[in-house]
Design a protein around this motif. Structure first.
Motif, PDB file in Angstrom:
ATOM      1  N   TYR A 279      36.529  54.334  36.680  1.00 24.07           N
ATOM      2  CA  TYR A 279      37.128  55.636  36.967  1.00 24.07           C
ATOM      3  C   TYR A 279      38.594  55.545  37.395  1.00 24.07           C
ATOM      4  CZ  TYR A 279      32.156  56.487  37.078  1.00 24.07           C
ATOM      5  OH  TYR A 279      30.832  56.527  36.746  1.00 24.07           O
ATOM      6  N   LYS A 280      39.011  54.382  37.885  1.00 25.64           N
ATOM      7  CA  LYS A 280      40.411  54.150  38.299  1.00 25.64           C
ATOM      8  C   LYS A 280      40.931  55.313  39.151  1.00 25.64           C
ATOM      9  CE  LYS A 280      40.642  50.390  35.855  1.00 25.64           C
ATOM     10  NZ  LYS A 280      40.111  49.230  36.496  1.00 25.64           N
TER      11      LYS A 280
ATOM     12  N   ILE B 110      48.635  52.046  52.404  1.00 24.78           N
ATOM     13  CA  ILE B 110      48.572  51.397  51.097  1.00 24.78           C
ATOM     14  C   ILE B 110      48.005  52.397  50.090  1.00 24.78           C
ATOM     15  CG2 ILE B 110      47.629  49.456  49.807  1.00 24.78           C
ATOM     16  CD1 ILE B 110      46.893  48.173  52.479  1.00 24.78           C
ATOM     17  N   PHE B 111      48.718  52.584  48.975  1.00 21.50           N
ATOM     18  CA  PHE B 111      48.171  53.365  47.880  1.00 21.50           C
ATOM     19  C   PHE B 111      47.407  52.407  46.982  1.00 21.50           C
ATOM     20  CE2 PHE B 111      51.658  56.121  49.203  1.00 21.50           C
ATOM     21  CZ  PHE B 111      50.990  57.332  49.286  1.00 21.50           C
ATOM     22  N   VAL B 112      46.166  52.780  46.681  1.00 18.27           N
ATOM     23  CA  VAL B 112      45.290  51.901  45.907  1.00 18.27           C
ATOM     24  C   VAL B 112      44.650  52.679  44.770  1.00 18.27           C
ATOM     25  CG1 VAL B 112      44.773  50.411  47.892  1.00 18.27           C
ATOM     26  CG2 VAL B 112      43.309  52.375  47.412  1.00 18.27           C
TER      27      VAL B 112
ATOM     28  N   VAL C  35      39.208  47.802  45.435  1.00 16.86           N
ATOM     29  CA  VAL C  35      40.439  48.516  45.082  1.00 16.86           C
ATOM     30  C   VAL C  35      41.544  47.510  44.768  1.00 16.86           C
ATOM     31  CG1 VAL C  35      39.882  50.565  46.452  1.00 16.86           C
ATOM     32  CG2 VAL C  35      41.184  48.706  47.500  1.00 16.86           C
ATOM     33  N   ILE C  36      42.541  47.984  44.019  1.00 16.51           N
ATOM     34  CA  ILE C  36      43.739  47.210  43.716  1.00 16.51           C
ATOM     35  C   ILE C  36      44.917  47.902  44.397  1.00 16.51           C
ATOM     36  CG2 ILE C  36      45.265  46.333  41.895  1.00 16.51           C
ATOM     37  CD1 ILE C  36      42.476  45.116  41.762  1.00 16.51           C
TER      38      ILE C  36
ATOM     39  N   ILE D 199      30.580  60.930  42.222  1.00 17.00           N
ATOM     40  CA  ILE D 199      30.880  59.570  41.766  1.00 17.00           C
ATOM     41  C   ILE D 199      30.954  58.607  42.941  1.00 17.00           C
ATOM     42  CG2 ILE D 199      32.614  58.122  40.611  1.00 17.00           C
ATOM     43  CD1 ILE D 199      33.427  60.640  39.006  1.00 17.00           C
ATOM     44  N   TYR D 200      31.642  59.022  44.008  1.00 22.05           N
ATOM     45  CA  TYR D 200      31.819  58.161  45.188  1.00 22.05           C
ATOM     46  C   TYR D 200      31.171  58.831  46.393  1.00 22.05           C
ATOM     47  CZ  TYR D 200      35.433  56.049  42.275  1.00 22.05           C
ATOM     48  OH  TYR D 200      36.102  55.447  41.259  1.00 22.05           O
TER      49      TYR D 200
END
Length: 197
Positions: free
Chosen positions: A57-58, A49-51, A39-40, A30-31
């Protein structure tokens, strides 16, 4: 005609492989490593940072502080907040827990203008509170109980003139200050007596 048919077969095979990878969450398909995603920001901690990827696919991952910028960063929150979207983040790895690893070394982040370090502020308030408590103890040893009004005036004076200035002035006054609370109380009673005469 044969060329077009081969292209269609190749495309269908690629789509099938991608669909299968998606169903089984095979992140390596996928990646692709060195690809770019948006990313958020979900959480900010001291080490990064956790994103989560801003796609269908989140997928969760970490943007480590060492891969955030090409310079020393003490506090990521000076640049990024929870909920921010970061575009063109580079996928640099996939760890054993099926989480992505990211890098934003190629991006430039500006410091937020209105950022204040909450921890530094909290520590300063705590230190000031300790100092004010010490001042109250010294004054209470000299004159007894300090009223809430007197405490508020102490705080206001410290805010306006600074702790050192207030402490120096207090020390000077206390050297020669003699108070007889009994005499002050009698004077107050005498003043009230005149109301009844």
């Amino acid at each position: 005609m044969v060329q077009k048919r081969l292209a269609t077969v190749d495309t269908n095979i690629e789509l099938h492989l991608h669909r299968t990878a998606t169903e089984h969450r095979d992140l390596k398909v996928i990646y692709k490593i060195n690809s770019f995603v948006s990313v958020i920001v979900k959480n900010i901690v001291g080490f990064g940072i956790f994103v989560v990827t801003d796609d269908e696919y989140k997928t969760e991952g970490l943007l480590h502080i060492n891969k955030f910028q090409d310079k020393f960063i003490k506090n990521i929150e000076e640049y990024i907040s929870i909920g921010d979207r970061i575009d063109n983040v580079k996928v640099v790895g996939i760890n054993q827990e099926s989480k992505l690893e990211f890098s934003s070394m190629h991006l430039t982040f500006e410091k937020k203008e209105n950022y204040t370090d909450k921890n530094t502020n909290d520590l300063a308030v705590q230190e000031l509170s300790k100092e004010v408590m010490e001042i109250k103890k010294v004054l209470m040893n000299k004159v007894g109980v300090i009223s809430k009004e007197a405490e508020n005036r102490i705080l206001r004076n410290i805010e306006e003139n600074g702790l050192i200035t207030f402490s120096m002035a207090m020390g000077r006054v206390l050297e020669n200050y003699q108070v007889d609370l009994g005499m002050l109380l009698i004077k107050e009673i005498e003043n009230k007596m005149s109301d009844y005469l």
